[in-house]
Design a protein around this motif. Structure first.
Motif, PDB file in Angstrom:
ATOM      1  N   MET A 215       0.900  -1.393  -0.028  1.00  0.00           N
ATOM      2  CA  MET A 215      -0.106   0.039  -0.088  1.00  0.00           C
ATOM      3  C   MET A 215       0.857   1.286   0.069  1.00  0.00           C
ATOM      4  O   MET A 215       0.675   2.339  -0.764  1.00  0.00           O
ATOM      5  N   VAL A 216       1.711   1.434   0.840  1.00  0.00           N
ATOM      6  CA  VAL A 216       2.823   2.307   0.748  1.00  0.00           C
ATOM      7  C   VAL A 216       3.387   2.667  -0.361  1.00  0.00           C
ATOM      8  O   VAL A 216       3.588   3.786  -1.004  1.00  0.00           O
ATOM      9  N   ALA A 217       3.916   1.557  -1.121  1.00  0.00           N
ATOM     10  CA  ALA A 217       4.376   1.720  -2.496  1.00  0.00           C
ATOM     11  C   ALA A 217       3.654   2.300  -3.422  1.00  0.00           C
ATOM     12  O   ALA A 217       3.832   3.124  -4.461  1.00  0.00           O
ATOM     13  N   ILE A 218       2.275   1.898  -3.215  1.00  0.00           N
ATOM     14  CA  ILE A 218       1.183   2.310  -4.324  1.00  0.00           C
ATOM     15  C   ILE A 218       1.037   3.789  -4.135  1.00  0.00           C
ATOM     16  O   ILE A 218       0.875   4.456  -5.152  1.00  0.00           O
ATOM     17  N   VAL A 219       1.008   4.053  -3.003  1.00  0.00           N
ATOM     18  CA  VAL A 219       0.791   5.678  -2.539  1.00  0.00           C
ATOM     19  C   VAL A 219       2.100   6.424  -3.240  1.00  0.00           C
ATOM     20  O   VAL A 219       1.835   7.473  -3.662  1.00  0.00           O
ATOM     21  N   GLY A 220       3.328   5.885  -2.795  1.00  0.00           N
ATOM     22  CA  GLY A 220       4.379   6.525  -3.375  1.00  0.00           C
ATOM     23  C   GLY A 220       4.385   6.581  -4.867  1.00  0.00           C
ATOM     24  O   GLY A 220       4.843   7.739  -5.332  1.00  0.00           O
ATOM     25  N   VAL A 221       3.997   5.679  -5.485  1.00  0.00           N
ATOM     26  CA  VAL A 221       3.764   5.976  -6.976  1.00  0.00           C
ATOM     27  C   VAL A 221       3.002   6.848  -7.599  1.00  0.00           C
ATOM     28  O   VAL A 221       3.197   7.629  -8.350  1.00  0.00           O
ATOM     29  N   LEU A 222       1.719   6.868  -6.755  1.00  0.00           N
ATOM     30  CA  LEU A 222       0.558   7.566  -7.131  1.00  0.00           C
ATOM     31  C   LEU A 222       0.944   9.198  -7.095  1.00  0.00           C
ATOM     32  O   LEU A 222       0.806  10.150  -7.698  1.00  0.00           O
ATOM     33  N   LEU A 223       1.880   9.510  -5.825  1.00  0.00           N
ATOM     34  CA  LEU A 223       2.370  10.780  -5.454  1.00  0.00           C
ATOM     35  C   LEU A 223       3.455  11.310  -6.538  1.00  0.00           C
ATOM     36  O   LEU A 223       3.571  12.343  -6.899  1.00  0.00           O
ATOM     37  N   ALA A 224       4.248  10.299  -6.888  1.00  0.00           N
ATOM     38  CA  ALA A 224       5.289  10.625  -7.777  1.00  0.00           C
ATOM     39  C   ALA A 224       4.786  11.042  -8.978  1.00  0.00           C
ATOM     40  O   ALA A 224       5.265  11.887  -9.917  1.00  0.00           O
ATOM     41  N   ILE A 225       3.807  10.527  -9.338  1.00  0.00           N
ATOM     42  CA  ILE A 225       2.832  10.853 -10.772  1.00  0.00           C
ATOM     43  C   ILE A 225       2.075  12.203 -10.837  1.00  0.00           C
ATOM     44  O   ILE A 225       2.033  13.066 -11.745  1.00  0.00           O
ATOM     45  N   SER A 226       1.353  12.260  -9.597  1.00  0.00           N
ATOM     46  CA  SER A 226       0.572  13.316  -9.232  1.00  0.00           C
ATOM     47  C   SER A 226       1.186  14.778  -8.918  1.00  0.00           C
ATOM     48  O   SER A 226       0.894  15.809  -9.367  1.00  0.00           O
ATOM     49  N   ILE A 227       2.233  14.713  -8.192  1.00  0.00           N
ATOM     50  CA  ILE A 227       2.880  15.944  -8.037  1.00  0.00           C
ATOM     51  C   ILE A 227       3.343  16.786  -9.116  1.00  0.00           C
ATOM     52  O   ILE A 227       3.080  18.087  -9.189  1.00  0.00           O
ATOM     53  N   PRO A 228       4.054  16.024  -9.888  1.00  0.00           N
ATOM     54  CA  PRO A 228       4.477  16.807 -11.215  1.00  0.00           C
ATOM     55  C   PRO A 228       3.219  17.455 -11.940  1.00  0.00           C
ATOM     56  O   PRO A 228       3.268  18.565 -12.662  1.00  0.00           O
ATOM     57  N   ILE A 229       2.267  16.434 -12.358  1.00  0.00           N
ATOM     58  CA  ILE A 229       0.911  17.051 -12.993  1.00  0.00           C
ATOM     59  C   ILE A 229       0.515  18.493 -12.139  1.00  0.00           C
ATOM     60  O   ILE A 229      -0.027  19.149 -12.875  1.00  0.00           O
ATOM     61  N   PHE A 230       0.331  18.082 -10.799  1.00  0.00           N
ATOM     62  CA  PHE A 230      -0.050  19.343 -10.028  1.00  0.00           C
ATOM     63  C   PHE A 230       0.622  20.596 -10.260  1.00  0.00           C
ATOM     64  O   PHE A 230      -0.023  21.747 -10.396  1.00  0.00           O
ATOM     65  N   ASN A 231       2.002  20.415 -10.099  1.00  0.00           N
ATOM     66  CA  ASN A 231       2.807  21.522 -10.450  1.00  0.00           C
ATOM     67  C   ASN A 231       2.700  22.033 -11.775  1.00  0.00           C
ATOM     68  O   ASN A 231       2.571  23.221 -12.127  1.00  0.00           O
ATOM     69  N   LYS A 232       2.538  21.184 -12.856  1.00  0.00           N
ATOM     70  CA  LYS A 232       2.417  21.924 -14.271  1.00  0.00           C
ATOM     71  C   LYS A 232       1.123  22.506 -14.322  1.00  0.00           C
ATOM     72  O   LYS A 232       0.859  23.510 -14.802  1.00  0.00           O
ATOM     73  N   ASN A 233       0.061  22.144 -13.671  1.00  0.00           N
ATOM     74  CA  ASN A 233      -1.192  22.734 -13.704  1.00  0.00           C
ATOM     75  C   ASN A 233      -1.312  23.836 -13.072  1.00  0.00           C
ATOM     76  O   ASN A 233      -1.812  24.989 -13.373  1.00  0.00           O
ATOM     77  N   LEU A 234      -0.689  23.917 -11.924  1.00  0.00           N
ATOM     78  CA  LEU A 234      -0.465  25.245 -11.053  1.00  0.00           C
ATOM     79  C   LEU A 234       0.398  26.350 -11.825  1.00  0.00           C
ATOM     80  O   LEU A 234      -0.174  27.494 -11.826  1.00  0.00           O
ATOM     81  N   GLU A 235       1.370  25.964 -12.449  1.00  0.00           N
ATOM     82  CA  GLU A 235       2.198  26.940 -13.233  1.00  0.00           C
ATOM     83  C   GLU A 235       1.448  27.311 -14.521  1.00  0.00           C
ATOM     84  O   GLU A 235       1.449  28.598 -14.950  1.00  0.00           O
ATOM     85  N   SER A 236       0.450  26.641 -15.148  1.00  0.00           N
ATOM     86  CA  SER A 236      -0.367  26.817 -16.266  1.00  0.00           C
ATOM     87  C   SER A 236      -1.282  27.886 -15.900  1.00  0.00           C
ATOM     88  O   SER A 236      -1.854  28.772 -16.374  1.00  0.00           O
ATOM     89  N   SER A 237      -1.849  27.785 -14.632  1.00  0.00           N
ATOM     90  CA  SER A 237      -2.999  28.598 -13.903  1.00  0.00           C
ATOM     91  C   SER A 237      -2.154  30.136 -13.732  1.00  0.00           C
ATOM     92  O   SER A 237      -2.883  31.061 -14.109  1.00  0.00           O
ATOM     93  N   ARG A 238      -0.936  30.097 -13.448  1.00  0.00           N
ATOM     94  CA  ARG A 238      -0.226  31.417 -12.918  1.00  0.00           C
ATOM     95  C   ARG A 238       0.020  32.213 -14.420  1.00  0.00           C
ATOM     96  O   ARG A 238      -0.116  33.123 -14.702  1.00  0.00           O
ATOM     97  N   GLU A 239       0.457  31.143 -15.414  1.00  0.00           N
ATOM     98  CA  GLU A 239       0.628  32.016 -16.816  1.00  0.00           C
ATOM     99  C   GLU A 239      -0.613  32.468 -17.531  1.00  0.00           C
ATOM    100  O   GLU A 239      -0.879  33.371 -18.176  1.00  0.00           O
ATOM    101  N   SER A 240      -1.866  31.732 -17.184  1.00  0.00           N
ATOM    102  CA  SER A 240      -3.105  32.217 -17.845  1.00  0.00           C
ATOM    103  C   SER A 240      -3.271  33.548 -17.184  1.00  0.00           C
ATOM    104  O   SER A 240      -3.943  34.373 -17.697  1.00  0.00           O
ATOM    105  N   VAL A 241      -3.363  33.541 -15.645  1.00  0.00           N
ATOM    106  CA  VAL A 241      -3.377  34.793 -15.150  1.00  0.00           C
ATOM    107  C   VAL A 241      -2.558  36.063 -15.546  1.00  0.00           C
ATOM    108  O   VAL A 241      -2.836  37.199 -15.980  1.00  0.00           O
ATOM    109  N   ASP A 242      -1.245  35.604 -15.694  1.00  0.00           N
ATOM    110  CA  ASP A 242      -0.133  36.661 -16.247  1.00  0.00           C
ATOM    111  C   ASP A 242      -0.708  37.047 -17.746  1.00  0.00           C
ATOM    112  O   ASP A 242      -0.890  38.234 -17.997  1.00  0.00           O
ATOM    113  N   LEU A 243      -1.128  36.242 -18.628  1.00  0.00           N
ATOM    114  CA  LEU A 243      -1.793  36.557 -19.859  1.00  0.00           C
ATOM    115  C   LEU A 243      -2.846  37.478 -19.810  1.00  0.00           C
ATOM    116  O   LEU A 243      -2.841  38.393 -20.463  1.00  0.00           O
TER     117      LEU A 243
END
Length: 311
Positions: A16-44
């Motif tokens: 279970m811990v390994a599965i959670v770790g894999v999910l976090l490793a996948i989701s955090i970069p996606i979250f950061n990318k979406n957050l930066e995309s949101s910042r860029e949209s505000v700037d534009l």
């Protein structure tokens, strides 16, 4: 009868811990990318709004508002979610150089200056960070001011162990073996603050003494130059890692046939404590030095502003 409330086994928990770790490793970069995309949209959106305001000012011949500066929110330079980008009919890509209408590219903490020039049209000037870089220090703000004293081994000397109270002032540098031993250690680190100004170690000798009973007083002032009876600002470092900014009064001392001006008049252990209590405590050397600098540049000791260390 079987126990229906059986818990997870260790192997199952590890899976279970390994599965959670894999999910976090996948989701955090996606979250950061979406957050930066949101910042860029505000700037534009903000830059496009600024463009509309500039053009309205141009039409109404309102020169005062014909330039707008938009602070950027994005944290990564260049465009991450959109490439190319179109603003006010101007299309530009990350790999494209400057044009008449588009200068530079967005950076973290930067800004976009929107202006209009006849014959050229709207100009988008993407500028560097608006955050001022930290002022450089002429020494290592993480240097250990107690290290030269400890490394010199003089605390183990019988004459210091016997004395209830010791004072080692850097201006007593004629024939003083104690000052010479400490300066040997200081010079091993050219980025140590003690290479500048005047310093004095005060306190109790012996390595078994409590660290809070040992003090380093430092000032950027050349005490021999200012003379005795002068109030000067000091940084105080204690053996247990506390920092203060306070003040002392210089005093004349004699060492054999020579005299010098010490960083402070004769102090007892109670006097050390009084100096710290009359001063202001800071978290570390950097904070203390910043406060000291302010004191001599804009505060009560501006006569000494030219004494600050310089590389």
């Amino acid at each position: 009868m079987k126990n229906k409330n059986r818990g997870f086994t260790l192997a199952e928990l590890l899976i279970m811990v390994a599965i959670v770790g894999v999910l976090l490793a996948i989701s955090i970069p996606i979250f950061n990318k979406n957050l930066e995309s949101s910042r860029e949209s505000v700037d534009l959106s903000n830059v496009r709004s600024a463009y509309s305001e500039v053009m309205a000012a141009v039409v109404s011949e309102d020169d005062e508002h014909a330039v707008k500066v938009v602070p950027l929110k994005q944290k990564i330079e260049k465009w991450q979610s959109k490439d190319p980008v179109t603003i006010a009919g101007i299309t530009h890509s990350n790999n494209e150089g400057d044009t008449a209408n588009w200068i530079g590219y967005p950076v973290a903490g930067g800004e976009c200056e929107v202006s209009y020039q006849a014959g050229v049209g709207v100009i988008l000037n993407w500028k560097g960070s608006t955050v001022k870089p930290e002022a450089p220090y002429p020494f290592n703000v993480n240097c250990d001011l107690q290290k030269p004293l400890l490394d010199s081994k003089i605390l183990e000397r019988p004459e210091l162990i016997r004395h209830f109270n010791f004072e080692i002032d850097s201006r007593c540098n004629t024939g003083s073996q104690l000052v010479a031993a400490i300066m040997t250690e200081v010079k091993k680190d050219p980025d140590n603050l003690m290479n500048y100004g005047t310093w004095a170690y005060l306190g109790k000798g012996g390595t078994k003494q409590k660290e809070e009973k040992r003090y380093l007083f430092w000032t950027s002032v050349d005490t021999n130059a200012v003379g005795a009876g002068k109030e000067i600002p000091v940084i105080i470092s204690t053996g247990d890692g506390r920092y203060y900014v306070s003040e002392t009064t210089t005093a004349t001392r004699r060492s054999g046939s020579n005299s010098y001006v010490a960083i402070a008049d004769h102090l007892t252990p109670d006097g050390y404590v009084a100096c710290t209590e009359n001063g202001t405590k800071y978290q570390d050397l950097k904070e203390a030095y910043d406060a000291y600098t302010k004191l001599v540049t804009t505060g009560a000791y501006q006569d000494y502003k030219d004494t600050l260390p310089k590389k």
